[in-house]
Design an enzyme around this catalytic site. Structure first.
Site, short mmCIF file in Angstrom:
data_model
loop_
_atom_site.label_atom_id
_atom_site.label_comp_id
_atom_site.label_asym_id
_atom_site.label_seq_id
_atom_site.Cartn_x
_atom_site.Cartn_y
_atom_site.Cartn_z
N TYR A 144 -12.18 28.26 -55.86
CA TYR A 144 -12.06 28.48 -54.56
C TYR A 144 -12.49 27.13 -53.75
CZ TYR A 144 -10.31 33.34 -54.18
OH TYR A 144 -9.43 34.25 -54.22
N LYS A 147 -8.78 33.16 -68.66
CA LYS A 147 -7.33 32.80 -68.81
C LYS A 147 -7.54 31.58 -70.01
CE LYS A 147 -2.70 32.92 -68.35
NZ LYS A 147 -2.18 34.21 -69.11
N ASP A 196 -4.29 38.35 -66.66
CA ASP A 196 -2.88 38.94 -66.63
C ASP A 196 -2.76 40.06 -67.28
OD1 ASP A 196 -2.98 37.33 -68.55
OD2 ASP A 196 -0.97 36.65 -68.59
N ASP A 213 -11.91 38.30 -57.39
CA ASP A 213 -11.35 38.76 -55.99
C ASP A 213 -10.13 39.18 -56.09
OD1 ASP A 213 -11.34 38.61 -53.23
OD2 ASP A 213 -10.80 36.56 -52.77
N ASP A 230 -9.74 43.60 -55.65
CA ASP A 230 -8.93 44.41 -54.75
C ASP A 230 -8.20 45.54 -55.49
OD1 ASP A 230 -9.75 43.13 -52.55
OD2 ASP A 230 -7.68 42.87 -51.92
#
Ligand code: ATP
Length: 382
Positions: free
Chosen positions: A160, A213, A246, A270, A274
């Site tokens: 970010y 990842k 993923d 983040d 959600d």
């Protein structure tokens, strides 16, 4: 970027959540900042204040001294900036505050393009842990009705660009047709977020899933995974596994009820939080706190919902539950009655929604005020 208070140094001591300071006896009302924000903030922040006052009183607590502070569009009108210096100065003197949502997209330039007020506060106070529970409520239709997990998201670095540089931005364009972004992962930040996650899991069902990842971003998210595993060795009673982000998205849809604590870097957290909010119910119920070693900021996961602002339709549960998390943390460190107040709020939310009283986003017919009144009645009765 890392304050001494937040750094984990004593590996020989009993591991303790670095985002929870040591207990202090409470003898006077706790001072809690109140920042309404924009849009539905003007409805859900006052509702949250009423519920907290009722819960603390019912639990026999020493009470809350609220400290209202200017922020958002109103502060642009009154102070010429969405985050006045006087607000930041006042927050310096507070350990905890409740932040309503802000609608920075509606601010005039230059404020629209700047870091949001919430982002500035998070950065200023190094609120490195974003803790986002996802628990399905009885009576709320959910894709994953048995989900009860917490996403522990590293909040200060990763990919970010708005927060991973001390000066300048981690995103830049050498030519109009080339865009680059820098990801930052440090051992210190990984250690402190891992400790937050393992401490939390020790008090819950004893399982941490590290999400990364590392098959592609092997140095950055690989470091995150490896440091989390190292910290996990201090917690022999906590079971550890890990997953690629993923695969994790798919697993959460398929087996969302199997997870306890998920620890992950900023962007993955983040996105996954959600997803878990929606799988467990609705954005209107998704609570969260941002915390450091000394401070806690309660902030709902949703935005300012300008489409329903002022209509009395906002669901206050997300912010009320965020405030309950904040009370629980105060309860841990200074006054057990605040932890009792937090439990009262959680139980009252379950009881209210469980008997069919809910706002429109959950399929109910109650206004914000009607839902809040029904909740307060249960907070007092429990
Ligand atoms: P941000 O980018 O600031 O997070 P956003 O544009 O993603 O905001 P929200 O403001 O969270 O979006 O709103 C998304 C949708 O969810 C809107 O239709 C809004 O009305 C609804 N919504 C969000 N929060 C609530 C709430 N507390 N109660 C009812 N509906 C809500």
């Amino acid at each position: 970027m890392v304050s001494n208070d937040d750094r984990v140094t004593d590996q020989t001591a009993t591991p303790r959540d670095a985002t929870r300071p040591a207990a202090l006896p409470g003898t006077r009302p706790h001072r809690i900042g109140l920042l309404e924000g924009d849009g539905i903030g003007h409805e859900i922040v006052p509702a949250t204040r009423e519920v907290v006052d009722a819960a603390v009183a019912a639990a026999g607590g020493i009470g809350v001294e609220w400290v209202p502070l200017p922020i958002g569009a109103e502060a642009i009108d009154t102070h010429g900036t969405p985050l006045p210096e006087e607000t930041l100065d006042a927050l310096e003197g507070l350990d905890a505050w409740i932040l309503g949502p802000h609608d920075s997209a509606s601010y005039p330039e230059p404020y629209r393009r700047q870091l949001t007020p919430g982002g500035r506060i998070r950065k200023h106070f190094d609120l490195y842990a974003n803790i986002r529970p996802a628990r399905a409520l009885t009576g709320v239709r959910a894709v994953s009705p048995a989900m009860d997990l917490v996403v522990v998201r590293e909040n200060t670095e990763g990919f970010y660009a708005d927060r991973n540089m001390a000066v300048g931005s981690g995103e830049f364009m050498p030519t109009p047709d080339v865009a680059l972004a820098v990801g930052v992962v440090t051992r210190t930040a990984c250690e402190r977020i891992a400790r937050t996650a393992f401490d939390l899991a020790s008090k819950r069902r004893g399982r941490v899933t590290i999400v990364h990842k590392a098959n592609v971003l092997s140095m950055t998210t690989g470091l995150f995974r490896d440091v989390c595993r190292e910290v996990g060795r201090d917690y022999p009673s906590v079971q550890v596994d890990d997953a690629h982000v993923d695969a994790m998205a798919a697993l959460l849809v398929r087996h969302g009820d199997r997870y306890d604590v998920i620890v992950t870097e900023n962007m993955f957290g983040d996105i996954l939080s959600d997803l878990t909010a929606e799988l467990s119910g609705s954005l209107g119920t998704a609570a969260s706190v941002n915390a450091s070693g000394t401070r806690t900021m309660a902030q709902a996961s949703h935005g300012a919902a300008p489409d329903i602002a002022g209509l009395g339709r906002a669901n206050p549960i997300a912010l009320i539950s965020s405030a309950a998390m904040l009370l629980d943390r105060i309860g841990d460190t200074s006054d057990p009655s605040f932890a009792a107040a937090a439990r009262r709020i959680d139980a009252a939310v379950d009881a209210t929604v469980g008997c069919g009283i809910a706002t429109a986003d959950l399929g109910g017919t109650a206004s914000t005020a009607e839902f809040t009144d029904a909740l307060i009645a249960r907070v007092r009765d429990l």
